[in-house]
Design a protein around this motif. Sequence first.
Motif, PDB file in Angstrom:
ATOM      1  N   SER A  12      -0.361  -0.635  -2.101  1.00  0.00           N
ATOM      2  CA  SER A  12      -0.675  -1.036  -3.471  1.00  0.00           C
ATOM      3  C   SER A  12      -1.197  -2.462  -3.478  1.00  0.00           C
ATOM      4  CB  SER A  12       0.561  -0.924  -4.359  1.00  0.00           C
ATOM      5  OG  SER A  12       0.294  -1.433  -5.646  1.00  0.00           O
ATOM      6  N   ASP A  13      -2.233  -2.694  -4.295  1.00  0.00           N
ATOM      7  CA  ASP A  13      -2.762  -4.052  -4.454  1.00  0.00           C
ATOM      8  C   ASP A  13      -2.999  -4.356  -5.934  1.00  0.00           C
ATOM      9  OD1 ASP A  13      -4.860  -2.338  -4.852  1.00  0.00           O
ATOM     10  OD2 ASP A  13      -6.339  -3.564  -3.816  1.00  0.00           O
ATOM     11  N   LYS A  14      -2.215  -3.722  -6.798  1.00  0.00           N
ATOM     12  CA  LYS A  14      -2.428  -3.850  -8.237  1.00  0.00           C
ATOM     13  C   LYS A  14      -1.967  -5.192  -8.794  1.00  0.00           C
ATOM     14  CE  LYS A  14      -2.149   1.081  -9.072  1.00  0.00           C
ATOM     15  NZ  LYS A  14      -1.419   2.176  -9.726  1.00  0.00           N
ATOM     16  N   LYS A  41       9.081  -0.338   2.291  1.00  0.00           N
ATOM     17  CA  LYS A  41       8.018  -1.086   1.634  1.00  0.00           C
ATOM     18  C   LYS A  41       8.438  -2.539   1.437  1.00  0.00           C
ATOM     19  CE  LYS A  41       6.302   2.876  -0.945  1.00  0.00           C
ATOM     20  NZ  LYS A  41       6.122   3.456  -2.286  1.00  0.00           N
ATOM     21  N   LYS A  43       7.017  -6.340  -0.244  1.00  0.00           N
ATOM     22  CA  LYS A  43       6.028  -7.048  -1.051  1.00  0.00           C
ATOM     23  C   LYS A  43       5.639  -8.318  -0.308  1.00  0.00           C
ATOM     24  CE  LYS A  43       7.386  -5.273  -5.517  1.00  0.00           C
ATOM     25  NZ  LYS A  43       7.935  -5.563  -6.843  1.00  0.00           N
ATOM     26  N   THR A  53      -5.937  -1.315  -0.734  1.00  0.00           N
ATOM     27  CA  THR A  53      -5.147  -0.157  -0.337  1.00  0.00           C
ATOM     28  C   THR A  53      -5.769   0.519   0.882  1.00  0.00           C
ATOM     29  OG1 THR A  53      -4.509   0.178  -2.636  1.00  0.00           O
ATOM     30  CG2 THR A  53      -4.182   2.027  -1.139  1.00  0.00           C
TER      31      THR A  53
END
Length: 76
Positions: A12-14, A41, A43, A53
Amino acid sequence: MPKRILQGTVVSDKSDKTIVVSVERRFAHPMMRKTVRRSKKYKAHDESNQFKTGDQVSIQECAPISKDKRWTVVTE
């Protein structure tokens, strides 16, 4: 003491300046002796928002940046 470096895939790169990296580890099950895959996962801080992504990245431990971020992307 050296900082840990892990390798994984961006899932994820949101978020702004943050990516979520899935790191997979393999180990032998203690009783069955079968190779087991587990993923976790993390961050990680991405200052320039350059990773998307699906990218393979290396992340390194660092001082806490926010509530969940304790890793930074190692640029190579």
